[in-house]
Write an enzyme that holds these catalytic residues in place. Sequence first.
Site, PDB file in Angstrom:
ATOM      1  N   TYR A 173      22.390  43.096  13.282  1.00 28.59           N
ATOM      2  CA  TYR A 173      22.217  41.692  13.662  1.00 28.59           C
ATOM      3  C   TYR A 173      21.215  40.951  12.777  1.00 28.59           C
ATOM      4  O   TYR A 173      21.106  39.728  12.868  1.00 28.59           O
ATOM      5  CB  TYR A 173      21.749  41.581  15.114  1.00 28.59           C
ATOM      6  CG  TYR A 173      22.722  42.162  16.102  1.00 28.59           C
ATOM      7  CD1 TYR A 173      23.942  41.542  16.353  1.00 28.59           C
ATOM      8  CD2 TYR A 173      22.430  43.338  16.788  1.00 28.59           C
ATOM      9  CE1 TYR A 173      24.840  42.076  17.260  1.00 28.59           C
ATOM     10  CE2 TYR A 173      23.320  43.875  17.700  1.00 28.59           C
ATOM     11  CZ  TYR A 173      24.521  43.244  17.931  1.00 28.59           C
ATOM     12  OH  TYR A 173      25.407  43.773  18.829  1.00 28.59           O
ATOM     13  N   HIS A 206      22.502  34.145  14.827  1.00 25.86           N
ATOM     14  CA  HIS A 206      21.784  34.220  16.099  1.00 25.86           C
ATOM     15  C   HIS A 206      20.340  34.670  15.901  1.00 25.86           C
ATOM     16  O   HIS A 206      19.511  34.496  16.793  1.00 25.86           O
ATOM     17  CB  HIS A 206      22.515  35.189  17.031  1.00 25.86           C
ATOM     18  CG  HIS A 206      22.592  34.757  18.457  1.00 25.86           C
ATOM     19  ND1 HIS A 206      22.364  33.468  18.896  1.00 25.86           N
ATOM     20  CD2 HIS A 206      22.900  35.469  19.574  1.00 25.86           C
ATOM     21  CE1 HIS A 206      22.523  33.411  20.210  1.00 25.86           C
ATOM     22  NE2 HIS A 206      22.844  34.612  20.647  1.00 25.86           N
ATOM     23  N   PHE A 229      17.565  42.405  23.665  1.00 24.32           N
ATOM     24  CA  PHE A 229      18.672  41.587  23.190  1.00 24.32           C
ATOM     25  C   PHE A 229      18.414  40.137  23.587  1.00 24.32           C
ATOM     26  O   PHE A 229      17.626  39.847  24.483  1.00 24.32           O
ATOM     27  CB  PHE A 229      20.014  42.106  23.727  1.00 24.32           C
ATOM     28  CG  PHE A 229      20.514  43.285  22.946  1.00 24.32           C
ATOM     29  CD1 PHE A 229      21.257  43.097  21.785  1.00 24.32           C
ATOM     30  CD2 PHE A 229      20.193  44.576  23.339  1.00 24.32           C
ATOM     31  CE1 PHE A 229      21.684  44.178  21.034  1.00 24.32           C
ATOM     32  CE2 PHE A 229      20.621  45.667  22.597  1.00 24.32           C
ATOM     33  CZ  PHE A 229      21.364  45.469  21.440  1.00 24.32           C
ATOM     34  N   ASN A 276      19.810  37.835  25.296  1.00 23.29           N
ATOM     35  CA  ASN A 276      19.926  37.371  26.678  1.00 23.29           C
ATOM     36  C   ASN A 276      18.893  37.993  27.613  1.00 23.29           C
ATOM     37  O   ASN A 276      18.910  37.731  28.811  1.00 23.29           O
ATOM     38  CB  ASN A 276      21.350  37.590  27.213  1.00 23.29           C
ATOM     39  CG  ASN A 276      21.762  39.045  27.207  1.00 23.29           C
ATOM     40  OD1 ASN A 276      21.024  39.913  26.757  1.00 23.29           O
ATOM     41  ND2 ASN A 276      22.951  39.311  27.703  1.00 23.29           N
ATOM     42  N   ASN A 316      21.683  31.544  25.903  1.00 24.36           N
ATOM     43  CA  ASN A 316      21.330  32.601  26.856  1.00 24.36           C
ATOM     44  C   ASN A 316      19.904  33.103  26.716  1.00 24.36           C
ATOM     45  O   ASN A 316      19.289  33.512  27.704  1.00 24.36           O
ATOM     46  CB  ASN A 316      22.320  33.759  26.753  1.00 24.36           C
ATOM     47  CG  ASN A 316      23.678  33.379  27.297  1.00 24.36           C
ATOM     48  OD1 ASN A 316      23.786  32.570  28.211  1.00 24.36           O
ATOM     49  ND2 ASN A 316      24.724  33.949  26.727  1.00 24.36           N
TER      50      ASN A 316
END
Length: 187
Positions: A18, A23, A65, A67, A113
């Site tokens: 990631y 993001h 993570f 969220n 989120n």
Amino acid sequence: MSGGVKLIAGLGNPGDQYARTRHNVGAWFLETLAQQRNQSLAKENKFHGFVAKCNDYWLLKPTTFMNESGQAVAALARFYKIKPSEILIAHDELDFPAGDIRLKEGGGHGGHNGLRNIIQHLGSSDFYRLRIGINHPGYKDRVTPYVLSPPSENDRIAILAAIEKGLRLIPELVQGDFQKVMRELHS
């Protein structure tokens, strides 16, 4: 809201897969800030993230993570008695083009989120958000794969330029001169 920023958190997802995704631009912001200030981010399990003390403010890169970002932000804020109004969250913003960066005071989560979870864990939405534009894929059903993929080279360059623009205003954010920051970023 009053006073300056005492906690700067950069949102993203953990893991190499990631690291270069849209993001994670909030984490890009935080990592660059730590490098510029010659700070090493050290893993602190009780804060669910990597942490550094930078003069009068804390840097936080959650290891949760996206969220679940609220766990990390709330843990550090409560431990050091930092009020929501003294927190700045750097995050990706679908509603802005790549290269835009804006400061927002309070408000809702806008479908993000990470922000939703931070609001839930803090019990307040009265924190500042540094919104780093990443563009929108055009269709709602394409958002998840879009944010979890790397930006194009042109967008990456624009995002990095926006991050640099935001980093230049850290002294004003720490001093609480939010109106000056908004004038600089929004003009």
